[in-house]
Write a protein that holds these residues in place. Structure first.
Motif, mmCIF file in Angstrom:
data_model
loop_
_atom_site.group_PDB
_atom_site.id
_atom_site.type_symbol
_atom_site.label_atom_id
_atom_site.label_comp_id
_atom_site.label_asym_id
_atom_site.label_seq_id
_atom_site.Cartn_x
_atom_site.Cartn_y
_atom_site.Cartn_z
ATOM 1 N N VAL A 199 0.849 -1.194 0.000
ATOM 2 C CA VAL A 199 0.000 0.000 0.000
ATOM 3 C C VAL A 199 0.886 1.245 0.000
ATOM 4 C CG1 VAL A 199 -1.873 1.230 1.148
ATOM 5 C CG2 VAL A 199 -1.721 -1.268 1.339
ATOM 6 N N ASN A 205 1.802 5.190 0.031
ATOM 7 C CA ASN A 205 1.196 6.417 0.528
ATOM 8 C C ASN A 205 2.024 7.590 0.029
ATOM 9 O OD1 ASN A 205 -0.298 8.309 2.170
ATOM 10 N ND2 ASN A 205 -0.814 6.590 3.499
ATOM 11 N N GLY A 238 -6.046 6.974 -1.720
ATOM 12 C CA GLY A 238 -6.359 6.469 -0.391
ATOM 13 C C GLY A 238 -7.092 7.491 0.440
#
Length: 218
Positions: free
Chosen positions: A50, A52, A135
């Protein structure tokens, strides 16, 4: 210049690789580059990656790999000489209806920057932005960076609800909300683009590294 990446445990089955304490072009590109390297050379036992804004979260299966071994694999990947993956993704042209009921903060933002509304919209749309990350909420897209002359802070008050498709502006970035959310960003317009559909495969259309060109709806 990117800080030396920090490799941190996160709970019992996750690792955070952080490339900077604050958001910068270099730290964001380093996180994106590392994500692309992981895509090209998957690590056995890592079940989710994931990215970021300045970090990458790795979730792993403890039955296949432990933290120390994973840290070693990550270290090798960070230092390995590799052909640099092209970081330029797909380009998306996003039509926006600026101002009015769909962009209630547009006039205030332009005034704070000592620009007419028309001049602000032209300046906002002048550059091809890069998707820094996705996100926060499903399909939410962070795009940057605008030149410093267009920087304004976030609002002091949080709006409890804005609709999907809202185009948001603050801190040198433009964001696109794909779902109804609260926000402290300035709402400057709305787009018909919906970057999240749970029935679609994949459910999102836009990825980190993609290019975004905003255009005023005609």
């Amino acid at each position: 210049m990117v800080d030396t990446p920090l490799v941190l445990p996160l709970g019992e089955d996750a690792m955070l690789v952080r490339f900077g304490a604050t958001l910068s072009q270099d730290a964001n590109l380093a996180a994106l580059r590392f994500t692309r390297r992981l895509d090209a050379r998957p690590i056995t036992g890592v079940v989710e990656v994931v990215p970021n804004l300045v970090s990458v979260l790795l979730r792993y299966d403890r039955h296949q790999i432990g933290f120390q071994r994973l840290a070693g694999e990550v270290g090798l990947l960070l230092t390995a000489r590799m052909d640099e993956t092209d970081l330029a993704g797909r380009e998306h042209r996003v039509q926006v209806s600026f101002g009015g009921e769909t962009g209630p903060d547009l006039d205030e933002v332009a005034e704070r920057l000592s620009l007419s509304v028309e001049a602000f919209v032209a300046a906002h749309n002048a550059s091809r932005l890069r998707v820094l990350a996705t996100g926060f909420a499903p399909g939410f897209v962070y795009c940057g960076f605008h030149p410093e002359a267009l920087h304004v802070p976030r609002r002091r008050e949080v709006r409890p609800h804005i609709p999907a498709g809202s185009v948001l502006f603050a801190a040198g970035q433009t964001a696109i909300a794909a779902t109804d959310i609260p926000t402290g960003w300035h709402v400057i317009g709305r787009t018909q683009l919906r970057n999240f559909d749970p029935l679609r495969e994949p459910p999102t259309l836009i990825e980190a590294g993609d290019g975004i060109v905003f255009e005023a709806e005609r």
